[in-house]
Structure formats: structure tokens, C-alpha cells
Design a protein around this motif. Structure first.
Motif, short mmCIF file in Angstrom:
data_model
loop_
_atom_site.label_atom_id
_atom_site.label_comp_id
_atom_site.label_asym_id
_atom_site.label_seq_id
_atom_site.Cartn_x
_atom_site.Cartn_y
_atom_site.Cartn_z
N GLN A 1 -81.68 45.67 105.85
CA GLN A 1 -81.92 44.62 106.91
C GLN A 1 -82.81 43.27 106.22
O GLN A 1 -83.30 42.54 107.32
CB GLN A 1 -82.46 45.12 108.16
N LYS A 2 -83.23 43.36 105.16
CA LYS A 2 -84.12 42.28 104.66
C LYS A 2 -83.19 41.51 103.48
O LYS A 2 -82.47 42.27 102.67
CB LYS A 2 -85.01 42.65 103.92
N LYS A 3 -83.36 40.22 103.30
CA LYS A 3 -82.63 39.73 102.10
C LYS A 3 -83.17 40.17 100.88
O LYS A 3 -84.57 40.31 100.92
CB LYS A 3 -83.14 38.06 102.22
N THR A 4 -82.61 40.32 99.79
CA THR A 4 -83.24 40.74 98.64
C THR A 4 -82.43 40.11 97.25
O THR A 4 -81.76 39.32 97.58
CB THR A 4 -82.88 42.51 98.57
N ARG A 5 -82.80 40.45 96.24
CA ARG A 5 -82.53 39.59 95.18
C ARG A 5 -81.31 39.89 94.58
O ARG A 5 -80.79 41.15 94.75
CB ARG A 5 -83.44 40.02 93.80
N TYR A 6 -80.62 38.92 94.12
CA TYR A 6 -78.98 39.31 93.71
C TYR A 6 -78.75 38.56 92.51
O TYR A 6 -79.76 37.56 92.00
CB TYR A 6 -78.04 39.00 94.93
N ASN A 7 -77.48 38.55 91.93
CA ASN A 7 -77.23 37.81 90.67
C ASN A 7 -76.81 36.37 91.13
O ASN A 7 -75.95 36.26 91.88
CB ASN A 7 -75.75 38.46 89.95
N HIS A 8 -77.51 35.25 90.92
CA HIS A 8 -77.28 34.03 91.24
C HIS A 8 -76.18 33.51 90.73
O HIS A 8 -75.66 32.33 91.40
CB HIS A 8 -78.61 32.88 91.31
N GLU A 9 -75.47 33.74 89.73
CA GLU A 9 -74.33 33.36 89.20
C GLU A 9 -73.26 33.25 90.48
O GLU A 9 -72.35 32.57 90.50
CB GLU A 9 -73.46 34.53 88.27
N SER A 10 -73.22 34.26 91.44
CA SER A 10 -72.39 34.22 92.60
C SER A 10 -72.68 33.06 93.60
O SER A 10 -71.74 32.95 94.25
CB SER A 10 -72.70 35.60 93.46
N ASP A 11 -73.58 32.34 93.32
CA ASP A 11 -73.61 30.94 94.08
C ASP A 11 -72.81 30.14 93.53
O ASP A 11 -72.92 28.94 93.97
CB ASP A 11 -75.14 30.88 94.16
N ASN A 12 -72.51 29.88 92.32
CA ASN A 12 -71.56 29.07 91.62
C ASN A 12 -70.27 28.69 92.33
O ASN A 12 -69.43 29.59 91.99
CB ASN A 12 -71.26 29.52 90.10
N ALA A 13 -70.02 27.64 92.87
CA ALA A 13 -68.95 27.26 93.86
C ALA A 13 -67.57 27.27 92.54
O ALA A 13 -66.60 27.68 93.24
CB ALA A 13 -69.05 26.02 94.39
N LEU A 14 -67.90 26.72 91.50
CA LEU A 14 -66.63 26.68 90.61
C LEU A 14 -66.29 28.10 90.30
O LEU A 14 -65.25 28.39 90.13
CB LEU A 14 -67.08 25.91 89.30
N LEU A 15 -67.19 29.12 90.01
CA LEU A 15 -66.88 30.31 89.58
C LEU A 15 -66.09 31.15 90.81
O LEU A 15 -65.28 31.83 90.66
CB LEU A 15 -68.25 31.17 89.24
#
Length: 244
Positions: free
Chosen positions: A212-226
Motif C-alpha cells: 500500500q505504499k509507492k515503491t521504487r521501480y524501473n523507470h524505463e517503464s515511464d518511457n512513452a515511446l517504449l
């Protein structure tokens, strides 16, 4: 009364989430791989509204599952819980990557979409170049990064839907094994919370949660082109287009 559909709810975290939601008086539709597992699911989850069956390793059966879900029509939340771990790369890609894509595209948009990823996605790579040529290179960790790419694409493209992903932890289910160190109850509470909570911190779109808390993740997933390339390749492979 809110209605919730949970994939892969014949056992494990999906079944536990279903029981918790039914205890809270929500209507829950289960999903199992085949008729036998479906009957077992209904026996093990008293109070469920029903069960839909489909083998998510089959594109055709997954497309049919979307039609079955729509025939029951509309759901307030869908929990994309189904997943496979120690199986072939081909099965991992079909069940963990393509199935949630197909169901997201074809099932009538709910108010909330919840995707089960894994902390292992941090070791994953997109490997989009392998989608059409050599899926044998795709690992479980890669597939759980794909889930995050899908979730974040949905959050970006469908502003009216709350779409979130989570890490349930390494919990002692059939998939996780008896020696898994994380808390089983906390393993299903976050998806239940994201599916139903009226708390403002649950009424968001795009974050990645752990307990139930935001946690670290792979920021590649934020890439809109990807994200868009991922959606395009899934469309090519499945024949199912993403509704903008």
C-alpha cells in the motif's frame, strides 16, 4: 454493489484476494484455467458470483475470455493477477505479457485496473526486439517489466481509469514456495485496497505499490515511446488493437 473480476483466482493470491473481497460484500467473478479448476475455485471460494474459464497461454482462449467477461458486463475493477513463473519462456510471454494486454484491450473499461508485477521486474529488460523473433530469451523478470509498461501506458492513455501496478512480495504460495519470507496477508491486501478503497492515495493512476505504499521501480517503464512500441508489438502478435 461493486463487481470485481480476478484472473488466476483458482488458488494463491488471486483466491485470497477474492475471499477478502467477498468478506467485504463485493461481488466477485473468478477465473480458472479450465473447467475442473473452475469447479475447484467455486468450491474453495463460497460466495463468488461465478467463474470464467480460459487458458491464458492461448491467444484465442484469452480473446474468448474477454467476450465472456463482457457478457456479464461491466466490472468496477479488474485485478490482473494470473501469472506463471518456473515454466518455458514461451508460456511466460503468453500468460504474463500477452494475456493482460489482450484482456485490457477487449474487456469493457472498468473504473480500476490492478496489475500484479514483481520486485523481480527490476532485473528485467524490455527485449522488445525478441517479441516477434525469439521469445525464448524472455524471462519472468522481463515479463513483469512488461506488465509495468502496460499499466503505465493505460494510465497515460485512459485518464478516466485508475490503473496501478504492485509487487505482492515473495509470499508463500504455490508459486512462491513454502520458504518465501514475505507476509502472505500483505501479499493480497494491496490489490484489494486498490480495487475498492475510497482513500485518496488509492485513487491514483500509474504508481507502483508495495504493501500500500509507492515503491521504487524501473523507470524505463515511464518511457512513452517504449510503451507505444510495446503496445504496437503486442497488437501485431495478437491481432488485438489497443483502444485509444
Amino acid at each position: 454493489m461493486a463487481r470485481i473480476f480476478i484472473t488466476g483466482s483458482a488458488d494463491g493470491l488471486g483466491q485470497l484476494a477474492a475471499k477478502a473481497l467477498i468478506d467485504q460484500k463485493y461481488q466477485v467473478v473468478l477465473h480458472a484455467r479450465n473447467e475442473k479448476r473452475g469447479q475447484e475455485a467455486l468450491n474453495n471460494v463460497p460466495g463468488a458470483e461465478g467463474v470464467l474459464t480460459a487458458d491464458l497461454s492461448s491467444i484465442d482462449e484469452t480473446i474468448q475470455l474477454a467476450s465472456k467477461a463482457n457478457a456479464l458486463g461491466p466490472f468496477d475493477a479488474i485485478i490482473h493477477n494470473a501469472g506463471v513463473y518456473q515454466v518455458s519462456a514461451k508460456l511466460i510471454f503468453a500468460v504474463n505479457t500477452l494475456a493482460p494486454y489482450i484482456l485490457t484491450c477487449l474487456v469493457q473499461k472498468p473504473k480500476r485496473l490492478i496489475y500484479l508485477s514483481s520486485g523481480m521486474h527490476l532485473q528485467g529488460r524490455p527485449k522488445l526486439e525478441s517479441f516477434k523473433s525469439d521469445t525464448s530469451r524472455i524471462t519472468y523478470s522481463d515479463s513483469k517489466l512488461h506488465v509495468l509498461l502496460l499499466c503505465k501506458a493505460v494510465a497515460r492513455k485512459w485518464p478516466a481509469v485508475y490503473a496501478n501496478a504492485l509487487d505482492p512480495g515473495w509470499v508463500p504460495t504455490k508459486m512462491g514456495g513454502n520458504g518465501a519470507p514475505d507476509d502472505l496477508q500483505k501479499g493480497y491486501e494491496t490489490q484489494v485496497w486498490l480495487a475498492t478503497s475510497k482513500e485518496e492515495k488509492a485513487k491514483v493512476s500509474g504508481p507502483y505499490f508495495f504493501h500500500q505504499k509507492k515503491t521504487r521501480y524501473n523507470h524505463e517503464s515511464d518511457n512513452a515511446l517504449l510503451q507505444d512500441r510495446f503496445l504496437s508489438l503486442c497488437q501485431e502478435i495478437t491481432g488485438v488493437s489497443f483502444p485509444e
